[in-house]
Write a protein that holds these residues in place. Structure first.
Motif, PDB file in Angstrom:
ATOM      1  N   ASP A 134     -33.072  38.450 -23.871  1.00 46.55           N
ATOM      2  CA  ASP A 134     -33.593  37.084 -23.840  1.00 46.55           C
ATOM      3  C   ASP A 134     -35.106  37.047 -24.084  1.00 46.55           C
ATOM      4  OD1 ASP A 134     -31.179  35.905 -23.356  1.00 46.55           O
ATOM      5  OD2 ASP A 134     -31.539  35.451 -21.256  1.00 46.55           O
ATOM      6  N   ASP A 161     -31.623  26.296 -10.887  1.00 46.61           N
ATOM      7  CA  ASP A 161     -31.274  26.743 -12.239  1.00 46.61           C
ATOM      8  C   ASP A 161     -31.311  28.262 -12.189  1.00 46.61           C
ATOM      9  OD1 ASP A 161     -31.086  27.414 -14.892  1.00 46.61           O
ATOM     10  OD2 ASP A 161     -32.853  26.273 -15.539  1.00 46.61           O
ATOM     11  N   THR A 162     -30.141  28.869 -12.257  1.00 50.40           N
ATOM     12  CA  THR A 162     -30.035  30.305 -12.003  1.00 50.40           C
ATOM     13  C   THR A 162     -29.869  31.076 -13.303  1.00 50.40           C
ATOM     14  OG1 THR A 162     -27.626  30.206 -11.801  1.00 50.40           O
ATOM     15  CG2 THR A 162     -28.901  29.819  -9.805  1.00 50.40           C
ATOM     16  N   THR A 211     -23.812  38.814 -17.259  1.00 53.42           N
ATOM     17  CA  THR A 211     -22.670  39.642 -16.881  1.00 53.42           C
ATOM     18  C   THR A 211     -23.176  40.996 -16.373  1.00 53.42           C
ATOM     19  OG1 THR A 211     -21.401  38.581 -18.624  1.00 53.42           O
ATOM     20  CG2 THR A 211     -20.494  40.618 -17.727  1.00 53.42           C
ATOM     21  N   ARG A 245     -20.453  33.211 -24.300  1.00 55.11           N
ATOM     22  CA  ARG A 245     -21.253  34.238 -24.971  1.00 55.11           C
ATOM     23  C   ARG A 245     -20.461  34.789 -26.153  1.00 55.11           C
ATOM     24  NH1 ARG A 245     -23.990  39.018 -21.470  1.00 55.11           N
ATOM     25  NH2 ARG A 245     -24.173  40.559 -23.111  1.00 55.11           N
TER      26      ARG A 245
HETATM   27  C1  WT7 Z   1     -26.918  34.972 -21.022  1.00 50.84           C
HETATM   28  C2  WT7 Z   1     -25.927  35.750 -20.206  1.00 50.84           C
HETATM   29  C3  WT7 Z   1     -25.091  34.020 -15.958  1.00 50.84           C
HETATM   30  C4  WT7 Z   1     -23.658  33.979 -15.935  1.00 50.84           C
HETATM   31  C5  WT7 Z   1     -23.043  33.242 -17.072  1.00 50.84           C
HETATM   32  C6  WT7 Z   1     -23.467  33.749 -18.427  1.00 50.84           C
HETATM   33  C7  WT7 Z   1     -28.047  32.948 -20.813  1.00 50.84           C
HETATM   34  C8  WT7 Z   1     -27.623  32.428 -18.388  1.00 50.84           C
HETATM   35  C9  WT7 Z   1     -29.218  31.023 -17.951  1.00 50.84           C
HETATM   36  C10 WT7 Z   1     -30.169  30.086 -17.457  1.00 50.84           C
HETATM   37  C11 WT7 Z   1     -31.225  30.136 -19.540  1.00 50.84           C
HETATM   38  C12 WT7 Z   1     -29.344  31.445 -19.289  1.00 50.84           C
HETATM   39  C13 WT7 Z   1     -29.030  34.027 -21.154  1.00 50.84           C
HETATM   40  C14 WT7 Z   1     -28.347  35.294 -20.681  1.00 50.84           C
HETATM   41  N1  WT7 Z   1     -28.333  32.315 -19.524  1.00 50.84           N
HETATM   42  N2  WT7 Z   1     -28.145  31.647 -17.433  1.00 50.84           N
HETATM   43  N3  WT7 Z   1     -30.120  29.609 -16.209  1.00 50.84           N
HETATM   44  N4  WT7 Z   1     -31.154  29.682 -18.288  1.00 50.84           N
HETATM   45  N5  WT7 Z   1     -30.350  31.002 -20.078  1.00 50.84           N
HETATM   46  O1  WT7 Z   1     -23.411  35.152 -18.461  1.00 50.84           O
HETATM   47  O2  WT7 Z   1     -22.173  35.450 -20.608  1.00 50.84           O
HETATM   48  O3  WT7 Z   1     -23.457  37.341 -19.565  1.00 50.84           O
HETATM   49  O4  WT7 Z   1     -24.640  35.414 -20.636  1.00 50.84           O
HETATM   50  O5  WT7 Z   1     -26.772  33.590 -20.754  1.00 50.84           O
HETATM   51  O6  WT7 Z   1     -29.220  34.053 -22.535  1.00 50.84           O
HETATM   52  O7  WT7 Z   1     -28.785  36.448 -21.358  1.00 50.84           O
HETATM   53  P1  WT7 Z   1     -23.361  35.890 -19.831  1.00 50.84           P
END
Ligand code: WT7
Length: 667
Positions: free
Chosen positions: A521, A432-433, A437, A547
């Motif tokens: 977060d 779980d990564t 962005t 997002r």
């Molecule tokens: C936000 C970033 C990571 C690339 C895709 C989204 C949430 C992302 C997880 C996870 C819980 C997560 C966070 C972060 N998020 N991965 N594994 N567990 N929350 O990228 O559109 O820039 O969004 O996605 O809230 O801040 P993004």
């Protein structure tokens, strides 16, 4: 290190498995072949990555191609940081050329499947050749280092070819997700002043044709900087009729028939080495204002970050067929379809269409057909599969899978357990990564052969990541105490700035808590050092893995002539994680009815894209505000979630001011 089972005793009920402290040790057959096998190895490398960062990154990047080595590993004057200072490189040499002299030459780089079912495979040799051919023609169209090129395409091998061709020439690509509307595309093109747009006639989505070129025409009509539009032909004229504008538009295929100039061919064949900090791409993402942020990534640090994370997190091997189901229009596609896997010589499956076309068995059928070994997808997809029923995956042979990944939003333990049991058959570790962005590469994860996993936890910091959970004043939280997720030191793949808005880069990330990077977060770290991310605590929503900034939705809504004021909030949703609820106050004389709801939904489709369409539109007489005029979002969130009942007829007009008065004036 595990106090739980390795998942092989299928007799436990789901309930006992959902206990929060439940752990799953990496399955022994996986660990046996894994790159890293013990927690001690992780600890040693993690310690080295922080204490002797230069040595760590030097050793871990020896397989990458640098035309000139770096003089200094890092320069750091927050909010700015540089990595691999003085190095010169062309990122595409690490992703393509270096594989031409190894076994990877004839290995599949991209195995592509179209939504209608046709397939194409490009070996590294072929991908390299296509990139060189296309780059030479782009050069002849006038694309120079530093120019911006917008890419508005679906999931085709050519999308990767277009990105890599830009990178080869040192042009900065800005990929705009094909689900964005013409208006959203126009705004992004205009913000980065792109010179060339690369698009396709149409893309398949759930049996329908998304008319990308038509939307691109609408966008470009108001984008004065675009000189040329290159159009890849995916459809027939009947399926996606397009009009080509003389002198501006050119078919990709026709472009390739032009004989390139000697100079252009030379630039494509023997690519120039660019500075380590040369801008590689701009990717627009949502923040807490109405204007999307142009997240800028540069070259060497980004490459190092995605290369090393891909290698360790996905444990990539030449024998793998790796499938990341994200769209290339989001950062996951950039880092973990294109640059990370290709720099490792991995074989990647790329799929054009929807997961439930022609039926909900599509993913599982593709895994069986192609022999996918690694699957990286999003919780929202997993929850949809759960809803569609186990019969779909159970029909297919999923025994090729050896590793599963999750990304994009918090995964609820129920979905995690289902993924592990029904898809992974309790043989596959789950990573779980957590990342963003802005982070460019994975920041929190378990390493699959090394760490036990806990359903719902994103594991531990990746190498080089100095991450913490803190209270408002910046002091670290105790174990299991909730706080803000921050990063204490810059890391190689970190965004360098927001395009032409460095002040916002500073204020959005580095000033909320002085001297550290604020992620937006909320999280906690448990007694074993595992992180549990609860989600955004700023005004950003995560709807079905997309997002979405509440302020963007609000400014789109108020641009509708009937709307006086609007507030967008998230509401917990079983399928999407969060659903989008908007409260709207209409101008006097306007009618709050179903027709208006529909009109506002369509307005969002046009302004942003269908994926941002509100799940619920609620009309209010007035929006609850503090004395200083700030909308009381917390209260609206409660109303949306049904925690607080609004008075009056909730489906048409609600009097939220009454609630605001009851609550008092909260900031
Ligand atoms: C936000 C970033 C990571 C690339 C895709 C989204 C949430 C992302 C997880 C996870 C819980 C997560 C966070 C972060 N998020 N991965 N594994 N567990 N929350 O990228 O559109 O820039 O969004 O996605 O809230 O801040 P993004």
């Amino acid at each position: 290190m595990s106090n739980g089972s390795n998942g092989s005793n299928g007799s436990d009920g789901i309930e006992s498995r959902l206990k929060e402290d439940r752990r799953f040790s990496p399955p022994t057959p996986f660990t046996f072949r894994a790159r890293l096998k013990t927690a001690a190895e992780y600890e040693r490398l993690y310690k080295q990555s922080l204490e002797e960062a230069e040595t760590f990154w030097r050793e871990q990047t020896t397989d990458l191609v640098f035309q000139r080595p770096f003089d200094k590993f890092r320069e750091w004057l927050l909010p700015h940081a540089k990595f691999f200072v003085g190095a010169k490189l062309n990122i595409t040499e690490s992703c393509l050329d270096r594989h031409l002299t190894t076994d990877a030459r004839t290995r599949a780089a991209i195995v592509w499947e179209g939504e209608p079912g046709e397939t194409r495979t490009l070996t590294y040799f072929e991908l390299h050749r296509e990139v060189v051919r296309f780059a030479a023609r782009l050069a002849d169209l006038g694309v120079k280092p530093g120019d911006r090129v917008a890419i508005y395409m679906g999931m085709l091998p050519e999308t990767a070819v277009a990105m890599l061709a830009c990178a080869r020439l040192g042009a900065t690509h800005s990929v705009v997700f094909g689900g964005f509307s013409a208006e959203a595309l126009r705004d992004r093109i205009n913000d980065c002043e792109a010179k060339v747009l690369i698009t396709q006639d149409g893309a398949w989505r759930r049996g329908n044709v998304v008319p990308l070129k038509k939307m691109a025409d609408d966008a470009v009509a108001q984008s004065p900087t675009i000189e040329r539009v290159v159009v890849y032909r995916r459809m027939t004229h009947e399926l996606a009729p397009v009009t080509m504008k003389e002198g501006r538009d050119i078919w990709w295929d026709d472009l390739l028939t032009h004989t390139p100039s000697e100079e252009a061919l030379a630039r494509a064949k023997k690519p120039e080495g660019f500075d380590a900090e040369h801008p590689l791409f701009i990717l627009y993402t949502s923040g807490s204002t109405g204007k999307p942020k142009g997240v800028l990534h540069t070259t060497a640090g980004y490459l190092a970050g995605v290369h090393v994370t891909s290698k360790y997190v996905f444990d990539l091997k030449p024998s793998d067929l790796y499938w990341c189901t994200a769209d290339v229009g989001w950062v996951t596609g950039h880092s973990y379809i294109v640059y990370g896997p290709l720099s490792n010589g991995a074989s990647c499956l790329v799929y054009e269409g929807a997961p439930n076309f022609p039926d909900p068995g599509r993913f599982w059928q593709m895994i069986e057909r192609h022999g996918v070994t690694i699957l990286y997808t999003a919780p929202t997809a997993i929850r949809a599969f759960i809803r569609w029923g186990d019969d779909w995956p159970n029909k297919y042979d999923l025994s090729s899978l050896r590793l599963l990944g999750s990304v994009g939003e918090p995964i609820n333990p129920e979905a995690w357990i289902w993924y592990q049991r029904v898809i992974g058959k309790e043989r596959c570790p789950i990573v779980d990564t957590w990342w963003q962005t802005e982070t460019g590469s994975i920041m929190l994860t378990t390493l699959p052969g090394t760490h036990a996993t806990k359903p719902g936890s994103t594991g531990k910091p990746f190498f080089g990541v100095h991450i913490d959970v803190v209270k408002d004043a910046g002091k670290s939280c105790d174990a299991n105490e909730g706080g803000k997720l921050i990063i204490r030191e810059p890391w190689p793949a970190m965004a360098r700035t927001l395009y032409r808005d460095d002040a916002r880069f500073k204020s959005a990330y580095w000033e909320q808590m002085p001297g550290v990077y604020f992620t937006g977060d909320g999280a906690r770290r448990d007694q074993d050092g595992y992180f549990w991310v609860v989600g955004r605590i700023d005004d950003v929503l995560n709807v079905a893995g997309h997002r979405i900034g509440t302020a963007e939705i609000e400014s789109a809504l108020v641009s509708h002539p009937a709307v006086a004021e609007a507030a967008a909030v998230g509401k917990p949703d079983e399928l999407k994680g969060q659903a989008l609820v908007v409260f709207v106050t209409l101008k006097s004389g306007q009618t709050a009815d179903e027709k208006m709801k529909k009109a506002l939904g369509e307005h969002i489709d046009r302004e942003i894209g269908k994926f941002a369409r509100p799940d619920q539109v609620r009309f209010a007489d007035a929006l609850p505000k503090t004395r200083s005029g700030k909308i009381m979002r917390r209260l609206l969130r409660d109303v949306a979630a049904g925690v607080t009942e609004a008075r009056g007829d909730t489906s048409t007009l609600e009097d939220l001011s009454v609630l605001a008065k009851l609550r008092g004036d909260e900031e």
